[in-house]
Enzyme design. Structure first.
Site, PDB file in Angstrom:
ATOM      1  N   GLU A  99       0.881  -1.579  -0.300  1.00 52.34           N
ATOM      2  CA  GLU A  99      -0.445   0.082   0.122  1.00 52.34           C
ATOM      3  C   GLU A  99       1.113   1.346  -0.464  1.00 52.34           C
ATOM      4  O   GLU A  99       2.168   1.197   0.825  1.00 52.34           O
ATOM      5  CB  GLU A  99      -0.953  -0.150   1.004  1.00 52.34           C
ATOM      6  CG  GLU A  99      -1.824   0.893   1.423  1.00 52.34           C
ATOM      7  CD  GLU A  99      -2.939   1.480   2.940  1.00 52.34           C
ATOM      8  OE1 GLU A  99      -3.588   2.074   2.764  1.00 52.34           O
ATOM      9  OE2 GLU A  99      -2.437   0.331   3.580  1.00 52.34           O
ATOM     10  N   LYS A 103      -8.896   2.083  -2.974  1.00 54.27           N
ATOM     11  CA  LYS A 103      -8.914   1.607  -1.725  1.00 54.27           C
ATOM     12  C   LYS A 103     -10.694   2.445  -0.901  1.00 54.27           C
ATOM     13  O   LYS A 103     -11.110   3.277  -0.891  1.00 54.27           O
ATOM     14  CB  LYS A 103      -8.010   2.370  -0.006  1.00 54.27           C
ATOM     15  CG  LYS A 103      -8.611   1.332   1.375  1.00 54.27           C
ATOM     16  CD  LYS A 103      -6.849   2.005   2.363  1.00 54.27           C
ATOM     17  CE  LYS A 103      -7.287   1.758   3.807  1.00 54.27           C
ATOM     18  NZ  LYS A 103      -6.046   1.857   4.218  1.00 54.27           N
ATOM     19  N   CYS A 154      -6.002  -2.816   2.079  1.00 52.31           N
ATOM     20  CA  CYS A 154      -5.294  -3.079   3.521  1.00 52.31           C
ATOM     21  C   CYS A 154      -6.628  -3.325   4.443  1.00 52.31           C
ATOM     22  O   CYS A 154      -6.780  -4.364   4.924  1.00 52.31           O
ATOM     23  CB  CYS A 154      -4.249  -1.565   4.272  1.00 52.31           C
ATOM     24  SG  CYS A 154      -3.511  -2.361   6.048  1.00 52.31           S
TER      25      CYS A 154
END
Length: 567
Positions: free
Chosen positions: A41, A116, A152
């Protein structure tokens, strides 16, 4: 299809350096005939970039670096790179101006960009400060394989595993409905003790629940107070770990996806650590090495008292930087015992580090003379004791300034919690190495360190701990036994237990009352402390946001008509 995990150690904001690390990993992967390379990330800028993201020129430079990287990569290799992307609707909808993104680079171009979806705001995370959540389910087709992309936190919302949902959506469940063949996750997941076991259990549940293989790639390295442990891994559809990267170091791991079987094949699996102490030791060594080097230092200095805290910090620094880059300074006072001086010398000999001895007796006398009139007709007390610590702190800072060494602070978490430390004295420093390590764990790590040979002198391990600021002083003059103290602190700080719960667990009410009062009063000290390496899920650092001017505990107990006074 061959997929390679690039577990890299970025430096925050070092776009040329981070780009080069990705490029080097890509070139090595290409030699091994890899089809797809995965990076962590925000791998382009390093995680967490924090308020650098508020600088338009930084965001623009990231985009330029990404475009250049796409051009420089091997043309036949696909690469997923963590980056940011501007939100074109921010000015219209009022949302944040950026997305936390992953870019697919191939054939010299940015082919696709994924955002994300779940943005954490707990503990050390503050992603809503910078990012707008993505709304689209992320996937792409690569060599006839449909690959779901998560970033994540997107993995951390399985209501079956957690027993609840923290967010309204579960990106893994949505990808499963789209019938993807493989799920990849690009992470920058900070280390805390025991977290790897939790990660692996969580993803085993997801892999088996949705019948999908999962590849998890994590950042490695120390960035300020945060440690990233790496330990990237992959699971097949049955939830079995088929690959695991090394912990606390950069690594490349190649995995093969069997298109016919729609699953990942068994590959190389790095071992987990033999003991908890070994794992924490590796985290602390990495934290010191990266903090020192990424801040532009090469050598460190610390005070050696002959106590266990300075001993373990010296050992960590030596392992992280090399013995030749560590200077230990002995600063005995008239209250320092001969055995403590010998213990400090023996430690230095065991580690092979250089030492200097600067006795402070004359300096103490100068202070006494200066304060003679003002302090007349008062008793020797805390003020005089703290002067000794502040003399030592000044000497260490002078050495740091003179020679360009980074000063390491040696206070442990137990002391930081209750304020058993001196501002502008032993709290001086650029990095508090063991500020998140309880005293009992300090002893445990030292015993582990001595498993094969004596590193920490035996006398350091068996003598009563003492600041030696007055004759015959030991820590337990002011504190309960550390076994008791650390259990109270863990219940209070990590488990959020109430006074009543801690007492019910078997602790003396008077001691509990006194410790909670000390923790509350020490907040102003902790606010002025150097950054400390985080190893627990409740550290006195980025994620600790307690007020200094507060009387909540006292008010709470008045309202409940309690007899305890905890103000």
């Amino acid at each position: 299809m061959k997929i390679t995990i690039a577990q890299i150690n970025p430096i925050i904001g070092d776009l040329p350096g981070n780009t080069q690390k990705i490029l080097e990993a890509a070139n090595k992967a290409a030699v091994e005939k890899t089809n797809l390379l995965l990076t962590p990330e925000l791998s382009l800028c390093g995680y967490p970039p924090r308020d650098l993201l508020l600088k338009p020129d930084f965001v623009e430079a990231m985009d330029i670096a990404l475009q250049q990287l796409a051009t420089d990569l091997p043309p036949d290799l696909g690469v997923l790179v963590g980056t940011v992307e501007n939100n074109p609707k921010a000015g219209i909808t009022g949302g944040k101006s950026l997305y936390n993104s992953v870019a697919l680079l191939q054939e010299g171009k940015v082919k696709q960009v994924f955002h994300k979806r779940l943005l954490p705001t707990y503990d050390v995370f503050d992603e809503h400060r910078y990012f707008e959540p993505g709304l689209q389910t992320n996937y792409f087709t690569f060599d006839s394989v449909k690959i779901g992309v998560t970033i994540c936190e997107d993995l951390w919302n399985d209501e079956e595993f957690f027993g609840k949902r923290s967010y309204s959506i579960n990106p893994i469940a949505e990808l499963s409905k789209l019938d993807v063949n493989l799920i990849v996750n690009l992470s920058a997941s900070p280390y805390t003790f025991g977290k790897q076991h939790f990660r692996e259990a969580m993803l085993k549940h997801s892999a088996t629940r949705f019948d999908k293989p999962i590849i998890y790639v994590n950042q490695v390295g120390g960035n300020d107070d945060l440690i990233f442990d790496g330990r990237s891994f992959a699971l097949n559809r049955s939830g079995e770990i088929i690959s695991r990267a090394c912990g606390f170091e950069s690594d490349l791991r190649q995995i093969e996806f069997d298109i016919q079987q729609q699953d990942l094949k068994i590959s190389s699996i790095a071992d987990n650590y033999e003991s908890d102490d070994e794992e924490i030791w590796q985290a602390l060594v990495l934290g010191v090495r990266d903090y020192v080097q990424k801040c532009g230092f090469s050598k460190v200095v610390l005070g050696l008292s002959g106590g266990i805290d300075s001993s373990i910090v010296a050992a960590i620094a030596s392992a992280a930087l090399g013995k030749e880059n560590v200077l230990g300074v002995l600063m005995p006072s008239p209250y320092s015992s001969e055995s403590s001086i010998k213990d400090a010398d023996d430690l230095a000999t065991n580690l092979g580090i250089k030492t200097e001895k600067l006795p402070i007796g004359n300096l103490m006398q100068s202070y006494d003379e200066t304060f003679a009139e003002l302090f007349a007709n008062t008793e020797f007390g805390l003020a005089e004791e703290n002067i000794q610590s502040r003399i030592r702190g000044n000497l260490l800072m002078a050495i740091s300034n003179k020679f360009g060494y980074l000063l390491l602070s040696t206070g442990n978490k137990s002391e930081m919690a209750v304020g058993y430390c001196t501002l502008y004295g032993d709290m001086n420093g650029g990095l508090a190495v063991i500020a998140d390590v309880p005293k009992t764990r300090v002893y445990s790590i030292c015993h582990w360190l001595n498993r094969n040979e004596e590193v920490i002198p035996q006398n350091v391990l068996i003598k009563p701990p003492s600041a030696e600021l007055k004759p015959g002083q030991v820590d337990q003059d002011s504190l309960p036994d550390y076994d008791i103290l650390d259990d109270i602190l863990h219940r209070l700080i990590n488990d959020y237990q109430s006074v009543e719960q801690i007492i019910k667990a078997g602790h003396n009410a008077e001691i509990v009352n006194r410790i909670i009062k000390m923790v509350a009063r020490a907040e102003f000290k902790r606010r002025q402390a150097p950054p400390g390496i985080k190893i627990t899920d409740r550290a006195f650092g980025t994620g600790w946001r307690m007020p200094i001017a507060s009387n909540w505990l006292a008010i709470k107990n008045i309202h409940q008509n309690k007899t305890l006074t905890i103000s």
